[in-house]
Design an enzyme around this catalytic site. Structure first.
Site, PDB file in Angstrom:
ATOM      1  N   CYS A 163     -29.074  -1.147   3.176  1.00  0.00           N
ATOM      2  CA  CYS A 163     -30.227  -1.949   2.779  1.00  0.00           C
ATOM      3  C   CYS A 163     -29.962  -2.780   1.524  1.00  0.00           C
ATOM      4  O   CYS A 163     -30.420  -3.924   1.414  1.00  0.00           O
ATOM      5  CB  CYS A 163     -31.447  -1.059   2.575  1.00  0.00           C
ATOM      6  SG  CYS A 163     -31.144   0.387   1.527  1.00  0.00           S
ATOM      7  N   HIS A 183     -36.822  -2.791  -2.442  1.00  0.00           N
ATOM      8  CA  HIS A 183     -35.718  -2.825  -3.393  1.00  0.00           C
ATOM      9  C   HIS A 183     -35.707  -4.144  -4.158  1.00  0.00           C
ATOM     10  O   HIS A 183     -36.104  -5.194  -3.632  1.00  0.00           O
ATOM     11  CB  HIS A 183     -34.377  -2.713  -2.665  1.00  0.00           C
ATOM     12  CG  HIS A 183     -34.097  -1.370  -2.073  1.00  0.00           C
ATOM     13  ND1 HIS A 183     -34.898  -0.269  -2.272  1.00  0.00           N
ATOM     14  CD2 HIS A 183     -33.057  -0.939  -1.290  1.00  0.00           C
ATOM     15  CE1 HIS A 183     -34.384   0.778  -1.636  1.00  0.00           C
ATOM     16  NE2 HIS A 183     -33.269   0.388  -1.031  1.00  0.00           N
TER      17      HIS A 183
END
Length: 349
Positions: free
Chosen positions: A138, A252
């Site tokens: 990710c 994130h």
């Protein structure tokens, strides 16, 4: 390679989701619905403790089945997000049964025979699969979606990344632990962590993957380095990464500085990114408004801002920027569904 709009209406693959009860599993289902991904039949697979429970899918109650090596008979596409050990054990069985596996774990990412795909970058690699296609890490996806269009026009030779990673990267249990530990902290109660072995509420700490005693880099940092080189097909890119966890639920963030072979300006970067697929510029200096997890959560694009000259590089070859993306979507489920959308149609009985 068949594009989704080129498929006949009759295309209705049998789809299996491995790890359907997890955070990414739930996003697989929501993303397929939102993007109208065709599904003739859904098989919901999980561990024995979840077998017999149900999930909702397009107005139906789907009974969760225990994952076994025999679970993939008649399956066309198998979406895996249950950890590397599960993928290594069961993905070969899915391939043997005739399914194409899109795997969200790290199990096969660095296998030279497995395409590692971000559709905005290297969708053409999908056709090279031998039954398994790997979803990248990710953090790598979040950085590379905006870096790739720049790299295409002015090769990037060096990247420095610092990540600010959400609890979602460690799964639904970590997200719940962040909520509960925060509640305990505010109530003045003691809390013993079980998922993340460090205090999470109101804290920042090195990513909870193992540290290599020789290099000092943790597993997450090593993944970003290796996967960037594989996806960009450029082993010469110099990469430095520092990965940390922050008390955020599901998006994130990353601070990125990159150095190009030729001089580059912030205006050039903005012009390139304004046309880049999967990217949205959020860069309002007057209002001091830039990418934030609260804005990235629940949407598909990688948000990019703080685009500015790197003042430490007098040569004018370097730019700094700040990005944010939903770890459960573009960082996991969305990227996998985008891959599945581009799979050639298989004959379905």
């Amino acid at each position: 390679m068949l594009n989704p709009e080129d498929r006949p209406v009759s295309y209705q693959p049998v789809v299996a989701i491995v790890g359907v009860t997890g955070a990414v599993g739930a996003e697989f289902i929501a993303t397929m619905d939102r993007r109208a991904f065709p599904v003739g039949k859904l098989k919901a697979l999980a561990s024995a403790r979840s077998a017999g429970k149900t999930i909702d899918f397009r107005g139906e109650k789907i009974v969760i089945e225990e994952l076994t090596e025999k679970s993939f008979e008649g399956v066309d596409i198998a979406l895996f997000s249950a950890g590397g050990s599960i993928s290594r054990k069961f993905a070969p069985a899915a391939v043997k049964a005739g399914a194409v596996v899109v795997d969200n774990s790290s199990a096969f990412r660095m296998d030279p025979n497995v395409p590692l795909v971000i559709p905005e970058i290297n969708a053409d690699r999908i056709r090279d699969h031998k039954g398994i296609i790997a979803n990248p890490n990710c953090s790598a996806i979040t950085a590379l979606v905006p870096l790739w269009p720049i790299h295409r026009q002015n090769r990037i030779k060096r990247i420095i990344v610092s990540t600010y990673q959400a609890a979602s990267g460690a799964g639904a249990a970590a997200m719940e632990e962040l909520v509960e530990s925060t509640r305990a902290y505010l109530d003045g109660r003691p809390f013993t962590p079980k998922v993340i072995p460090l205090p999470y509420a109101f804290n920042v700490f090195s990513h909870n993957t193992a540290i290599d005693p020789e290099t000092g880099y943790n597993g997450e940092e090593t993944k970003v380095i290796k996967e960037t080189r594989k996806i960009f097909e450029d082993d010469q890119i110099a990469i430095g990464v520092t990965c940390v966890r922050v008390p955020v639920l599901r998006a994130h963030c990353e601070a990125i500085t990159f150095e190009c072979e030729k001089p580059i300006t912030e205006d050039e970067v903005r012009a390139i990114l304004s046309k880049a697929p999967g990217v949205r510029i959020v860069d309002d200096r007057a209002k001091n408004y830039f990418p934030m997890p609260i804005d990235a959560s629940g949407q598909d694009d990688v948000l990019v801002g703080r685009i500015r000259k790197d003042l430490s590089d007098a040569s004018g070859h370097s730019i700094s920027m700040f990005v944010s993306a939903d770890q459960l979507l573009k960082g996991a489920a969305l990227n996998a569904i985008q891959i599945a959308e581009l799979l050639p149609q298989r004959a379905i009985a």
